[in-house]
Scaffold this motif. Structure first.
Motif, PDB file in Angstrom:
ATOM      1  N   TRP A  30       0.816  -1.212   0.000  1.00 11.59           N
ATOM      2  CA  TRP A  30       0.000   0.000   0.000  1.00 11.59           C
ATOM      3  C   TRP A  30       0.849   1.261   0.000  1.00 11.59           C
ATOM      4  CZ3 TRP A  30      -4.447  -0.680  -1.868  1.00 11.59           C
ATOM      5  CH2 TRP A  30      -5.169  -1.865  -1.631  1.00 11.59           C
ATOM      6  N   ILE A 180      -6.424  -3.442 -11.032  1.00  9.44           N
ATOM      7  CA  ILE A 180      -7.562  -3.014 -10.214  1.00  9.44           C
ATOM      8  C   ILE A 180      -8.855  -3.601 -10.762  1.00  9.44           C
ATOM      9  CG2 ILE A 180      -8.908  -1.014  -9.480  1.00  9.44           C
ATOM     10  CD1 ILE A 180      -6.231   0.583  -9.578  1.00  9.44           C
ATOM     11  N   ALA A 183      -9.141  -7.271  -9.808  1.00 13.31           N
ATOM     12  CA  ALA A 183      -9.470  -7.448  -8.388  1.00 13.31           C
ATOM     13  C   ALA A 183     -10.945  -7.146  -8.126  1.00 13.31           C
ATOM     14  CB  ALA A 183      -8.578  -6.540  -7.541  1.00 13.31           C
ATOM     15  N   LEU A 184     -11.476  -6.096  -8.765  1.00  7.82           N
ATOM     16  CA  LEU A 184     -12.886  -5.751  -8.580  1.00  7.82           C
ATOM     17  C   LEU A 184     -13.804  -6.792  -9.223  1.00  7.82           C
ATOM     18  CD1 LEU A 184     -12.762  -1.882  -9.145  1.00  7.82           C
ATOM     19  CD2 LEU A 184     -12.859  -3.131  -6.974  1.00  7.82           C
ATOM     20  N   GLU A 187     -14.063  -9.563  -6.864  1.00  6.77           N
ATOM     21  CA  GLU A 187     -14.802  -9.143  -5.669  1.00  6.77           C
ATOM     22  C   GLU A 187     -16.297  -9.063  -5.927  1.00  6.77           C
ATOM     23  OE1 GLU A 187     -15.126  -7.994  -1.690  1.00  6.77           O
ATOM     24  OE2 GLU A 187     -13.263  -8.492  -2.732  1.00  6.77           O
ATOM     25  N   SER A 193     -13.251 -13.097  -3.167  1.00  8.05           N
ATOM     26  CA  SER A 193     -12.441 -11.911  -2.966  1.00  8.05           C
ATOM     27  C   SER A 193     -10.956 -12.236  -2.956  1.00  8.05           C
ATOM     28  CB  SER A 193     -12.816 -11.251  -1.646  1.00  8.05           C
ATOM     29  OG  SER A 193     -11.988 -10.121  -1.403  1.00  8.05           O
ATOM     30  N   ILE A 195      -9.071  -9.209  -2.857  1.00 11.98           N
ATOM     31  CA  ILE A 195      -8.660  -7.955  -2.220  1.00 11.98           C
ATOM     32  C   ILE A 195      -8.392  -8.181  -0.736  1.00 11.98           C
ATOM     33  CG2 ILE A 195      -9.387  -5.612  -1.654  1.00 11.98           C
ATOM     34  CD1 ILE A 195     -10.979  -5.558  -4.244  1.00 11.98           C
ATOM     35  N   ARG A 196      -9.208  -9.041  -0.093  1.00 12.34           N
ATOM     36  CA  ARG A 196      -9.070  -9.252   1.343  1.00 12.34           C
ATOM     37  C   ARG A 196      -7.722  -9.860   1.714  1.00 12.34           C
ATOM     38  NH1 ARG A 196     -14.961 -12.064   2.193  1.00 12.34           N
ATOM     39  NH2 ARG A 196     -16.193 -10.329   1.371  1.00 12.34           N
TER      40      ARG A 196
END
Length: 200
Positions: A30, A180, A183-184, A187, A193, A195-196
């Motif tokens: 991050w 991105i 990942a979406l 999700e 998921s 992302i988790r």
């Protein structure tokens, strides 16, 4: 009916420790992502800023780029010693293979962007009269053998590395959008998921 914490159903819904990245990997991920986003904003806004803002913005852009490079080195070293969690088996093999390729290219660009920027800056004709500092606090060296080149060749290198830096940036935009978007998709559409795995 709500499952109690000690029931098998609750245990199945709860992510296991092995299905997540380590806290260090999360922090590095991050921080690198934040640095890249801020640098993209700075790069795209530089031309529209008042003249007296341009140099501080460019210097901040350089400092963040060097910081991202250092964080990326730590991220790779950490990954070598800490195996990342596997993608869920429910994800098709072709998607898992695509994800691995995209991650590899992302890592490549995360290194290539700051390195090409550093080379570009080292070939700048005014580099000697404008020492580079990391966030205005710490002196940061330029690449000596680039600075020592004859002026005409150095100008050529400055333009070359500048073009590479720009094209690496465009490639990064595309890969980030795919990263991105993928990942979406997992999700919201596939309902498994990923992302988790990168969230505390």
């Amino acid at each position: 009916m709500t499952a109690r914490p000690d029931t098998p159903l609750y245990a199945a819904q709860r992510p296991s420790t092995g299905s997540r990245y380590t806290r260090t990997a999360m922090a590095l991920h991050w921080l690198i992502a934040l640095g890249i986003i801020v640098n993209v904003v700075l790069a795209l806004s530089a031309d529209s800023l008042p003249d007296d803002w341009v140099r501080p913005v460019i210097n901040t852009h350089k400092s963040i780029g060097i910081t991202v490079l250092g964080l990326a080195i730590l991220r790779v070293l950490w990954r070598f010693s800490h195996r990342p969690p596997a993608l869920p088996e429910s994800i098709p093999k072709w998607e898992r293979a695509s994800a691995h390729v995209a991650h590899g290219l992302l890592y490549l660009l995360i290194f290539a962007l700051p390195l090409s920027g550093w080379l570009h800056d080292s070939a700048w004709k005014d580099a000697l009269s404008h020492p580079m500092q990391l966030f205005g606090l710490v002196s940061w060296p330029r690449i000596g053998f680039i600075m020592d080149q004859p002026p005409a060749f150095k100008e050529y290198l400055h333009n070359l590395f500048g073009s590479l830096h720009t094209w690496f940036g465009y490639a990064l935009y595309v890969l980030l959008a795919l990263h991105i978007g993928g990942a979406l998709k997992h999700e919201w559409i596939d309902r498994h998921s990923v992302i988790r795995r990168m969230l505390p």
